[in-house]
Design an enzyme around this catalytic site. Structure first.
Site, PDB file in Angstrom:
ATOM      1  N   HIS A 282       3.671   3.109  -1.215  1.00  0.00           N
ATOM      2  CA  HIS A 282       2.195   3.042  -1.181  1.00  0.00           C
ATOM      3  C   HIS A 282       1.593   4.366  -0.698  1.00  0.00           C
ATOM      4  O   HIS A 282       0.460   4.390  -0.188  1.00  0.00           O
ATOM      5  CB  HIS A 282       1.676   1.946  -0.216  1.00  0.00           C
ATOM      6  CG  HIS A 282       1.972   0.542  -0.627  1.00  0.00           C
ATOM      7  ND1 HIS A 282       2.307  -0.439   0.293  1.00  0.00           N
ATOM      8  CD2 HIS A 282       1.980  -0.066  -1.828  1.00  0.00           C
ATOM      9  CE1 HIS A 282       2.500  -1.579  -0.330  1.00  0.00           C
ATOM     10  NE2 HIS A 282       2.319  -1.388  -1.631  1.00  0.00           N
TER      11      HIS A 282
ATOM     12  N   ARG B 287       2.146   7.165 -12.249  1.00  0.00           N
ATOM     13  CA  ARG B 287       2.595   6.715 -10.937  1.00  0.00           C
ATOM     14  C   ARG B 287       4.105   6.508 -11.018  1.00  0.00           C
ATOM     15  O   ARG B 287       4.594   5.787 -11.884  1.00  0.00           O
ATOM     16  CB  ARG B 287       1.914   5.393 -10.586  1.00  0.00           C
ATOM     17  CG  ARG B 287       2.416   4.862  -9.285  1.00  0.00           C
ATOM     18  CD  ARG B 287       1.918   3.462  -9.027  1.00  0.00           C
ATOM     19  NE  ARG B 287       2.425   3.024  -7.738  1.00  0.00           N
ATOM     20  CZ  ARG B 287       2.617   1.761  -7.406  1.00  0.00           C
ATOM     21  NH1 ARG B 287       2.355   0.809  -8.269  1.00  0.00           N
ATOM     22  NH2 ARG B 287       3.072   1.450  -6.227  1.00  0.00           N
TER      23      ARG B 287
ATOM     24  N   GLY C 196      -1.716  -5.673   0.579  1.00  0.00           N
ATOM     25  CA  GLY C 196      -1.856  -6.294  -0.744  1.00  0.00           C
ATOM     26  C   GLY C 196      -0.826  -7.398  -0.827  1.00  0.00           C
ATOM     27  O   GLY C 196      -0.468  -8.018   0.176  1.00  0.00           O
TER      28      GLY C 196
ATOM     29  N   ARG D 185       7.839 -11.057   0.391  1.00  0.00           N
ATOM     30  CA  ARG D 185       8.944 -10.371   1.089  1.00  0.00           C
ATOM     31  C   ARG D 185       8.889 -10.644   2.579  1.00  0.00           C
ATOM     32  O   ARG D 185       7.808 -10.711   3.168  1.00  0.00           O
ATOM     33  CB  ARG D 185       8.874  -8.861   0.870  1.00  0.00           C
ATOM     34  CG  ARG D 185       8.982  -8.444  -0.572  1.00  0.00           C
ATOM     35  CD  ARG D 185       9.091  -6.918  -0.684  1.00  0.00           C
ATOM     36  NE  ARG D 185       8.807  -6.505  -2.041  1.00  0.00           N
ATOM     37  CZ  ARG D 185       7.818  -5.678  -2.387  1.00  0.00           C
ATOM     38  NH1 ARG D 185       7.041  -5.144  -1.465  1.00  0.00           N
ATOM     39  NH2 ARG D 185       7.629  -5.374  -3.637  1.00  0.00           N
TER      40      ARG D 185
ATOM     41  N   ASN E 199       0.135   3.472 -14.977  1.00  0.00           N
ATOM     42  CA  ASN E 199       0.978   2.817 -13.975  1.00  0.00           C
ATOM     43  C   ASN E 199       1.851   1.820 -14.743  1.00  0.00           C
ATOM     44  O   ASN E 199       1.409   0.726 -15.085  1.00  0.00           O
ATOM     45  CB  ASN E 199       0.072   2.119 -12.957  1.00  0.00           C
ATOM     46  CG  ASN E 199       0.861   1.445 -11.854  1.00  0.00           C
ATOM     47  OD1 ASN E 199       2.094   1.380 -11.907  1.00  0.00           O
ATOM     48  ND2 ASN E 199       0.155   0.928 -10.871  1.00  0.00           N
TER      49      ASN E 199
ATOM     50  N   VAL F  98      -5.837  -8.006   0.614  1.00  0.00           N
ATOM     51  CA  VAL F  98      -6.079  -8.768   1.842  1.00  0.00           C
ATOM     52  C   VAL F  98      -6.934  -7.943   2.808  1.00  0.00           C
ATOM     53  O   VAL F  98      -7.924  -8.430   3.368  1.00  0.00           O
ATOM     54  CB  VAL F  98      -4.743  -9.162   2.520  1.00  0.00           C
ATOM     55  CG1 VAL F  98      -4.994  -9.884   3.842  1.00  0.00           C
ATOM     56  CG2 VAL F  98      -3.890 -10.014   1.582  1.00  0.00           C
TER      57      VAL F  98
ATOM     58  N   HIS G 281      -2.216  -1.140   4.657  1.00  0.00           N
ATOM     59  CA  HIS G 281      -2.357  -1.466   3.225  1.00  0.00           C
ATOM     60  C   HIS G 281      -1.809  -2.875   3.036  1.00  0.00           C
ATOM     61  O   HIS G 281      -0.601  -3.088   3.035  1.00  0.00           O
ATOM     62  CB  HIS G 281      -1.576  -0.442   2.384  1.00  0.00           C
ATOM     63  CG  HIS G 281      -1.600  -0.740   0.912  1.00  0.00           C
ATOM     64  ND1 HIS G 281      -2.300   0.013  -0.003  1.00  0.00           N
ATOM     65  CD2 HIS G 281      -1.006  -1.723   0.193  1.00  0.00           C
ATOM     66  CE1 HIS G 281      -2.155  -0.497  -1.211  1.00  0.00           C
ATOM     67  NE2 HIS G 281      -1.360  -1.548  -1.125  1.00  0.00           N
TER      68      HIS G 281
ATOM     69  N   MET H 176      -3.798 -15.051   0.175  1.00  0.00           N
ATOM     70  CA  MET H 176      -4.388 -15.221   1.511  1.00  0.00           C
ATOM     71  C   MET H 176      -5.633 -16.104   1.479  1.00  0.00           C
ATOM     72  O   MET H 176      -5.907 -16.826   2.428  1.00  0.00           O
ATOM     73  CB  MET H 176      -4.688 -13.838   2.110  1.00  0.00           C
ATOM     74  CG  MET H 176      -5.037 -13.861   3.566  1.00  0.00           C
ATOM     75  SD  MET H 176      -3.832 -14.737   4.621  1.00  0.00           S
ATOM     76  CE  MET H 176      -2.589 -13.471   4.886  1.00  0.00           C
ATOM     77  N   ARG H 177      -6.372 -16.078   0.352  1.00  0.00           N
ATOM     78  CA  ARG H 177      -7.554 -16.960   0.251  1.00  0.00           C
ATOM     79  C   ARG H 177      -7.149 -18.421   0.406  1.00  0.00           C
ATOM     80  O   ARG H 177      -7.779 -19.192   1.122  1.00  0.00           O
ATOM     81  CB  ARG H 177      -8.201 -16.820  -1.138  1.00  0.00           C
ATOM     82  CG  ARG H 177      -9.074 -15.652  -1.283  1.00  0.00           C
ATOM     83  CD  ARG H 177      -9.366 -15.387  -2.723  1.00  0.00           C
ATOM     84  NE  ARG H 177      -8.174 -14.872  -3.411  1.00  0.00           N
ATOM     85  CZ  ARG H 177      -8.199 -14.164  -4.525  1.00  0.00           C
ATOM     86  NH1 ARG H 177      -9.342 -13.908  -5.103  1.00  0.00           N
ATOM     87  NH2 ARG H 177      -7.097 -13.725  -5.069  1.00  0.00           N
TER      88      ARG H 177
ATOM     89  N   GLU I 260      -6.024   4.100  -5.888  1.00  0.00           N
ATOM     90  CA  GLU I 260      -4.839   4.915  -6.168  1.00  0.00           C
ATOM     91  C   GLU I 260      -5.007   5.723  -7.451  1.00  0.00           C
ATOM     92  O   GLU I 260      -4.527   6.849  -7.548  1.00  0.00           O
ATOM     93  CB  GLU I 260      -3.608   4.000  -6.245  1.00  0.00           C
ATOM     94  CG  GLU I 260      -3.210   3.499  -4.861  1.00  0.00           C
ATOM     95  CD  GLU I 260      -2.365   2.238  -4.872  1.00  0.00           C
ATOM     96  OE1 GLU I 260      -2.902   1.158  -5.205  1.00  0.00           O
ATOM     97  OE2 GLU I 260      -1.177   2.332  -4.557  1.00  0.00           O
TER      98      GLU I 260
ATOM     99  N   GLU J 262      -9.057  -5.540   2.321  1.00  0.00           N
ATOM    100  CA  GLU J 262     -10.442  -5.309   1.912  1.00  0.00           C
ATOM    101  C   GLU J 262     -11.279  -6.583   1.922  1.00  0.00           C
ATOM    102  O   GLU J 262     -12.498  -6.534   2.047  1.00  0.00           O
ATOM    103  CB  GLU J 262     -10.476  -4.718   0.491  1.00  0.00           C
ATOM    104  CG  GLU J 262      -9.966  -3.294   0.430  1.00  0.00           C
ATOM    105  CD  GLU J 262      -9.677  -2.837  -0.993  1.00  0.00           C
ATOM    106  OE1 GLU J 262     -10.330  -3.311  -1.931  1.00  0.00           O
ATOM    107  OE2 GLU J 262      -8.769  -1.994  -1.159  1.00  0.00           O
TER     108      GLU J 262
ATOM    109  N   LYS K  76      -0.780  -0.502 -16.587  1.00  0.00           N
ATOM    110  CA  LYS K  76      -2.198  -0.440 -16.203  1.00  0.00           C
ATOM    111  C   LYS K  76      -2.661   0.991 -16.436  1.00  0.00           C
ATOM    112  O   LYS K  76      -1.869   1.928 -16.240  1.00  0.00           O
ATOM    113  CB  LYS K  76      -2.375  -0.789 -14.727  1.00  0.00           C
ATOM    114  CG  LYS K  76      -2.058  -2.235 -14.413  1.00  0.00           C
ATOM    115  CD  LYS K  76      -2.379  -2.527 -12.950  1.00  0.00           C
ATOM    116  CE  LYS K  76      -1.744  -3.820 -12.523  1.00  0.00           C
ATOM    117  NZ  LYS K  76      -1.295  -3.815 -11.132  1.00  0.00           N
TER     118      LYS K  76
END
Ligand code: ADP
Length: 401
Positions: free
Chosen positions: A183, A94, A213, A244, A10, A334, A211, A286-287, A387, A336, A17
């Protein structure tokens, strides 16, 4: 010896990655990343995942993607998993944008590379890095199948009335303006995995996949086929994301040009990098946002509420699109991990058949699981996305065809 291993790459603008999988038993042998490519202190982290394996970390200057892939090859080699191994069946890449041309994984040749290059104007941030990754991997192993797996492919089944914007057809067609969605590999994997969790085949169920993230998108999947998704020509449309804006009145752009004197590039940066959660409250994790809401921070509370409001609107819209919903599946960072987001997104949607069990929702796990009470009309699931596994499966199926 049969070649059963697939290396998944990726390649992003400043990182690579990778994961090495053995498709004979589906196991993951190694994974890692090279980041800050081109900077003075690039970082390379490699983990051997087989029993007794460990993690190695190095830093130092890695000049470009070619040097990064060579570093990856050296790390794999040190563990006896090198790119020259006869057990390596293919390398899967990817690729973010495949336009309308690529509806399935594709073995890369010169023509395919040219086609991916032709799509750079619609994916200027992503496709160039993906192309460099493919070129470099081809140089390292010219004899091996290099397979491109496209983020857009799963969405190419969207009906024309979902994919087209309501703008002048000639202008849209001349500039390939339509909704492509992204995605896709994750939406495909999670919708299938959700069906399995319900003990059904993908053809038997209608699923809404969320999804969530740093980038976030929703999709409506009917009987295994994507019929609508929230991202559009680019990944800017749809849900509120880390940086975004998601959906916005396009007239905001005219207004900022005329009234604030902003350039197109400035507005592009505003909507893609300085909006969403970060624009609303200064944080995109988000945490941290949930922690701040617990302390009564009003900006964080408003950001959370705007994020959740958009999610609810898409759940409602896709319930209408699908007619019958069997499951809503939360995935990515987020989706999960954030029980508060899942609880808030489902709150008040009992009329649509959605209920989240507080106890089940609070359990932390990295396994796919249901968080709705038994017997609910709509199952609510948490399904960790993978993925790399999906890419490896698609690549392996193609090269063994
Ligand atoms: P991407 O692949 O889009 O960069 P991820 O799917 O890894 O993103 O998601 C990253 C986001 O997930 C983080 O920005 C953060 O908001 C969220 N996240 C990660 N872990 C948690 C957690 N334990 N609780 C809540 N949110 C989390």
């Amino acid at each position: 010896m049969t070649a059963t291993r697939v290396l998944v790459l990726n390649s992003g603008s400043s990182s690579v990655k990778y994961q090495l999988l053995d498709m004979a038993d589906g196991s993951k042998l190694a994974m890692g990343l090279v980041e800050r490519i081109g900077e003075a202190a690039s970082r390379c982290v490699h983990t051997l995942l087989t029993p007794g394996g460990s993690t190695r970390e190095q830093s130092g200057h890695i000049a470009d993607h070619s040097a990064a892939l060579k570093a990856v090859a050296a790390e794999l080699d040190a563990d006896g998993l090198g790119l020259d191994s006869p057990e390596l069946a293919a390398i899967g890449h990817r690729v973010v944008h495949g336009g309308l041309r690529f509806t399935a994984p594709t073995v890369v040749d010169d023509t395919v590379l040219q086609e991916i290059e032709r799509l750079v104007p619609v994916a200027p941030l992503h496709n160039p890095a993906n192309i460099i990754g493919i070129r470099t991997a081809r140089e390292l192993r010219p004899d091996l199948p290099q397979v491109a797996v496209f983020d857009t492919a799963f969405h190419t089944t969207m009906p024309e009335y979902a994919a087209r914007y309501a703008i002048d057809v000639a202008t849209a067609d001349a500039h390939r303006i339509r909704r492509y969605g992204f995605h896709g590999t994750s939406h495909a994997y999670v919708s299938r995995r959700t069906a399995a969790l319900l003990g059904r085949t993908p053809e038997e169920v209608n699923v809404i996949v969320l999804h969530l993230g740093n980038g976030a998108s929703a999709s409506a999947v009917a009987g295994g086929v994507c019929v609508d998704t929230s991202m559009g020509l680019t990944p800017l449309e749809g849900l509120v994301m880390g940086t975004r804006s998601g959906d916005i009145d396009p007239a905001v752009i005219f207004h900022l040009t005329r009234v604030a004197g902003m350039s197109i590039d400035e507005i592009d940066a505003l909507l893609n990098k300085n909006s969403g959660l970060v624009g609303l409250c200064g944080d995109n994790d988000m945490r941290e946002i949930v922690r701040r809401t617990e302390e009564g921070d009003e900006r964080a509370e408003l950001a959370f509420d705007i994020y959740v409001q958009r999610l609810k609107k898409y759940i409602g819209a896709y319930t209408a699109v699908l007619g019958r919903v069997d499951a809503v599946a939360f995935t990515a960072g987020v989706g999960e991990n954030s029980a508060p987001v899942r609880a808030a997104a489902a709150a008040g949607l009992e009329g649509l058949g959605l209920t989240v069990d507080a106890g089940l929702n609070a359990v932390r796990s990295d396994k796919a699981r249901l968080i709705s009470p038994e017997g609910s009309r709509v199952a609510v699931a948490v399904v960790p996305t993978d993925e790399e596994r999906e890419i490896a499966q698609q690549v392996y199926a193609l090269v063994n065809d």
